[in-house]
Scaffold this active site. Structure first.
Site, PDB file in Angstrom:
ATOM      1  N   SER A 173       0.854  -1.189   0.000  1.00 22.24           N
ATOM      2  CA  SER A 173       0.000   0.000   0.000  1.00 22.24           C
ATOM      3  C   SER A 173       0.890   1.238   0.000  1.00 22.24           C
ATOM      4  CB  SER A 173      -0.963  -0.028   1.186  1.00 22.24           C
ATOM      5  OG  SER A 173      -1.897   1.031   1.102  1.00 22.24           O
ATOM      6  N   THR A 174       0.776   2.095   1.010  1.00 27.38           N
ATOM      7  CA  THR A 174       1.528   3.346   1.043  1.00 27.38           C
ATOM      8  C   THR A 174       3.031   3.081   0.929  1.00 27.38           C
ATOM      9  OG1 THR A 174      -0.161   4.212   2.544  1.00 27.38           O
ATOM     10  CG2 THR A 174       1.871   5.490   2.325  1.00 27.38           C
ATOM     11  N   HIS A 199      -2.455  -1.030  -3.512  1.00 28.28           N
ATOM     12  CA  HIS A 199      -3.576  -0.104  -3.371  1.00 28.28           C
ATOM     13  C   HIS A 199      -3.307   1.144  -4.211  1.00 28.28           C
ATOM     14  CE1 HIS A 199      -4.317  -1.942   0.885  1.00 28.28           C
ATOM     15  NE2 HIS A 199      -4.801  -2.708  -0.082  1.00 28.28           N
ATOM     16  N   MET A 292      -0.137   1.304   5.115  1.00 29.20           N
ATOM     17  CA  MET A 292      -0.932   1.696   6.270  1.00 29.20           C
ATOM     18  C   MET A 292      -2.059   0.690   6.485  1.00 29.20           C
ATOM     19  SD  MET A 292      -1.098   4.167   8.540  1.00 29.20           S
ATOM     20  CE  MET A 292      -0.220   5.525   7.751  1.00 29.20           C
ATOM     21  N   ASP A 295      -4.591  -4.546   5.959  1.00 28.21           N
ATOM     22  CA  ASP A 295      -4.992  -5.393   4.844  1.00 28.21           C
ATOM     23  C   ASP A 295      -3.853  -6.361   4.506  1.00 28.21           C
ATOM     24  OD1 ASP A 295      -6.466  -6.427   2.730  1.00 28.21           O
ATOM     25  OD2 ASP A 295      -5.725  -4.930   1.302  1.00 28.21           O
TER      26      ASP A 295
END
Length: 357
Positions: A173-174, A199, A292, A295
Site C-alpha cells: 500500500s503506502t 492499493h 498503512m 490489509d
C-alpha cells in the site's frame, strides 16, 4: 490536544483550491494553505512548513514533477500526495511522480470537482493523514534506477512458456510502488509467477504496470481475466477490482472480480492471499510490503496455515510499517527482512518448495 495537521494545496485551478480548502477547513485539527504554483508554494513554506502537500502536476511556471524532485532532495522531505488528471498522459505522469517519491495518488476528474471532493472526502483525508505519518521514512527511499542489463527477449507464444507450479503473492500500500520496483527489478526471467495487489486508484494501475515492465527483466502487466500465472511474469491487480488465483490442473490463472471492499480496500490483499492459500497451499510464497492499516495480515496468516512461506518487510525499510506489523503481531510471518533482501528470499523459498515437491 491532538497536534494540528498542516496541509499545503498546490494547484493552478482556483476551483480545486477553493473546493479542497472548504472541505478540509471543516475537519478538526487541520490547517490548510493554498498556492497556485510551486514558486508561490516555496515562499509559503519558508514561513509555515507543511506536514503534507497536495500537489497538482500540470501547472504554469514550474510543473509539479520538477517541484516534487526538488522536495525529495531535501534532507527531510515533506510527504506529497499527487492530485492528477485521469487522461492517459496524466496517469503516466502520476506514476512517474510515485517513483520520484510521492506517497499517494488522488484521481482528479475533468469536471465536477466540487462533487468529486465531497464524495471522496474520506479517501482524501485518509491519503493526507497516511502521507503525513510517512514523513520519517521518506528520506530513506532510494531513487529509481533502471536495470543496467538489457531485458531478454520474452516468449511471444504463451503455449511455449513453461508454467510454474509455484506462486508468489505480494501485497503493498503506502510506499509500495517504489518497494515493488525494488522487489521486481532484480527478478530473473525464470523467477516464479507473481500476483500483486498494490492499493492504487483504478485509473493508474495500467500505467504503473507498463512502467515496471519497461524497468524489469520480467514481464509486468495489469491482470486480465484468465491470465496465466507463469514463470517470468508479474500480474498486478487492476484498481477497483479484486484479484484471485485459481488452479486449473497443474497451472494457475487469475480471476478479476467486482464486489465490495474487503479490509477497507478494493483490490484487497486479503482476498488475493486467501485465494492463493486455497489454490497453491505450500507451493506459494506470501510477501507483505509497506503500507498503512492491516490489509493482508489475516490473508498472510491463512497462507502460512496452508503451508506457504511468508515474508514481511522490516520496519527500517518501510515507508509505513502498518501492514507488516499487523501480520507479525498475528504470528503470520516466517521471516522479517529489509526490502533489499526480499527478492533473494522469495527465490530461495520457491527453490526449497520445488525440492520438497
Amino acid at each position: 490536544m491532538a497536534p494540528v495537521l498542516r496541509v499545503l494545496v498546490v494547484d493552478d485551478s482556483a476551483v480545486v483550491r477553493q473546493g479542497v480548502l472548504m472541505l478540509l477547513e471543516r475537519v478538526p485539527g487541520m490547517a490548510v494553505e493554498v498556492a497556485s504554483d510551486p514558486l508561490i508554494a516555496r515562499q509559503k513554506m519558508k514561513s509555515h512548513r507543511p506536514d503534507v502537500i497536495l500537489l497538482d502536476l500540470e501547472m504554469p511556471r514550474m510543473d509539479g514533477l520538477t517541484f516534487l524532485r526538488e522536495l525529495m532532495r531535501e534532507e527531510e522531505p515533506v510527504p506529497v500526495v499527487v492530485c492528477s488528471g485521469l487522461a492517459g498522459p496524466g496517469s503516466e505522469l502520476a506514476v512517474r511522480a510515485l517513483q520520484e517519491g510521492a506517497v499517494e495518488i488522488i484521481a482528479k476528474p475533468m469536471l465536477g470537482v466540487g462533487d468529486f471532493l465531497r464524495e471522496s472526502r474520506a479517501r482524501l483525508l485518509e491519503s493526507l493523514r497516511n502521507a503525513a505519518r510517512a514523513r520519517a521514512r521518506l528520506a530513506r527511499r532510494t531513487p529509481p534506477v533502471k536495470a543496467e542489463l538489457e531485458p531478454p527477449e520474452r516468449p511471444t507464444d504463451p503455449l511455449l512458456t513453461v508454467t510454474t507450479d509455484k506462486v508468489v503473492a505480494v501485497g503493498a500500500s503506502t510506499g509500495g510502488t517504489e518497494a515493488l520496483r525494488q522487489l521486481l527489478e532484480p527478478m530473473p526471467p525464470d523467477c516464479p509467477g507473481l500476483v500483486i495487489v498494490q492499493h492504487m486508484p483504478e485509473q493508474f494501475t495500467s500505467a504503473f504496470a507498463k512502467r515496471l515492465n519497461q524497468l524489469c527483466r520480467i514481464e509486468v502487466k495489469e491482470a486480465e481475466q484468465g491470465d496465466a500465472v507463469r514463470q517470468g511474469r508479474a500480474l498486478i491487480a487492476p484498481g477497483n477490482r479484486h484479484l484471485r488465483v485459481r488452479r486449473t490442473g497443474g497451472h494457475y490463472q487469475v480471476e478479476v472480480l467486482d464486489g465490495g471492499r474487503v479490509s477497507g480496500h478494493k483490490p484487497s490483499v486479503d482476498v488475493l492471499f486467501q485465494s492463493v492459500a486455497r489454490a497453491a497451499g505450500e507451493n506459494a510464497v506470501g510477501v507483505l510490503l509497506t503500507g498503512m492499516g492491516d490489509d493482508g495480515a489475516d490473508g498472510l496468516l491463512v497462507m502460512k496455515q496452508a503451508g506457504a512461506a511468508t515474508i514481511a518487510q522490516d520496519e527500517a525499510s518501510c515507508v509505513v510499517f502498518g501492514m507488516p506489523r499487523a501480520a507479525i503481531e498475528r504470528g503470520a510471518v516466517d521471516e522479517v527482512l529489509p526490502l533489499g533482501a526480499i527478492c533473494e528470499a522469495v527465490r530461495r523459498r520457491a527453490r526449497q518448495r520445488a525440492r520438497a515437491s
